[in-house]
Design an enzyme around this catalytic site. Sequence first.
Site, mmCIF file in Angstrom:
data_model
loop_
_atom_site.group_PDB
_atom_site.id
_atom_site.type_symbol
_atom_site.label_atom_id
_atom_site.label_comp_id
_atom_site.label_asym_id
_atom_site.label_seq_id
_atom_site.Cartn_x
_atom_site.Cartn_y
_atom_site.Cartn_z
ATOM 1 N N ASP A 14 24.193 -15.302 17.398
ATOM 2 C CA ASP A 14 24.864 -16.599 17.309
ATOM 3 C C ASP A 14 25.439 -17.025 18.654
ATOM 4 O OD1 ASP A 14 24.258 -16.724 14.648
ATOM 5 O OD2 ASP A 14 26.277 -16.316 13.922
ATOM 6 N N ARG A 94 42.339 -11.718 15.480
ATOM 7 C CA ARG A 94 41.948 -13.057 15.915
ATOM 8 C C ARG A 94 42.992 -13.779 16.765
ATOM 9 N NH1 ARG A 94 37.524 -10.933 15.505
ATOM 10 N NH2 ARG A 94 35.997 -11.605 13.951
ATOM 11 N N ASP A 123 37.588 -17.151 10.096
ATOM 12 C CA ASP A 123 37.839 -17.002 11.525
ATOM 13 C C ASP A 123 37.946 -18.327 12.256
ATOM 14 O OD1 ASP A 123 38.044 -14.287 11.458
ATOM 15 O OD2 ASP A 123 35.987 -13.889 12.066
ATOM 16 N N SER A 177 26.586 -7.776 7.689
ATOM 17 C CA SER A 177 27.405 -8.484 8.668
ATOM 18 C C SER A 177 28.670 -7.677 8.860
ATOM 19 C CB SER A 177 27.738 -9.892 8.165
ATOM 20 O OG SER A 177 28.644 -10.529 9.051
#
Length: 406
Positions: A14, A94, A123, A177
Amino acid sequence: MKEKAILAYSGGLDTTAIIPWLKENYDYEVICCCVDCGQGSELDGLEERAKYSGASKLYIEDITDEFCDDYIIPCVQAGAVYENKYLLGTSMARPGIAKKLVEIARKEGATAICHGATGKGNDQIRFELTIKALAPDIRIIAAWRDSKWNMDSRESEIEYCKAHGIDLPFSSDQSYSRDRNLWHISHEGLELEDPANEPNYDHLLVLGVSPEHAPDEGEYVTMTFEEGIPKSINGKEMKVSDIIRELNILGGKHGIGIVDIVENRVVGMKSRGVYETPGGTILTEAHDQLEELVLDRATMDVKKDMGNRLAQIVYEGKWFTPLCDAVRAFVTSTQKYVTGTVKFKLYKGNIIKAGTTSPYSLYSESLASFTTGDLYDHHDAEGFITLFGLPLKIRAMMLAENEKKN
């Protein structure tokens, strides 16, 4: 001179595809930034990959100790667990990552920050709320929500990269994932997409083994804490990040900290995943074990509410908010006397108590004994003031005793 954009870069498909996409659609100079929260070998070869894909520069910023000291420990002290199971491994990381992205953007004079979080996940919210709180003037580009982004599969991303001269060994095969840092690793996808399926733990687990494959003999571990912060394991003093590393090894070996959860995402959907948090599960349990001994009933009651509230705040990406500051300040005030030694046994997925001591213990053997002692007469229970004042009386006596020793 071209404007600069900072890209939150992992080296995966990505974020690799986003590099030429940003250059083509926005004419930015793309500067990649990978923030290391303890991912380990995942960072190998990133600089070559980023520049090969068209980035002018790559920053690899190690915030592992900051992650542990400034984000993990406050959540452990609070007992912040989302929906009673999730120890916030991705959620806690994060805000630290986004804070570093802002720092690099300021250093480079960048006008935009771009991320590759999807429109389905949490996220995107965590990154963007932090950036808005710390740098409201910087533009945020969310590639997957952008009208100019027309890729909808791994195959289309691979084709886009090849069309722009980027031929990397990305596979179109589907796999789990995963998100990994020092605290945990998460798994989503494949058989986990259907809650009716049992996880294939033999194929899935990375940090340890399932309880069935753990050793048949338990292992004793002793930890010490000072004001709610872990200081040592089995007599060896270490910084927090090294303590977590050591606990990860111990916990992984004994099948500790494997959680299968269907959680409620911020965006409204339910999501099923498996989290491995071996060291974090041990650290959280050890801290809780010590708090049982030193916190009075009323404080414990309110602190549980604050722990749940902080879990919600962190999960929703609201770390840099006045409410988060206020809740953390309350939690910090409760940790002054969370000092002592905790012993437990690890055995096939279980953390079994083996003894707790503290110079600030509110436990009185005289009081707890079935035999009436000098400190407490059963007739004292006739008055509510005496009953509810007992924890205050014991705490005052404990503090006075410690003042004499010091």
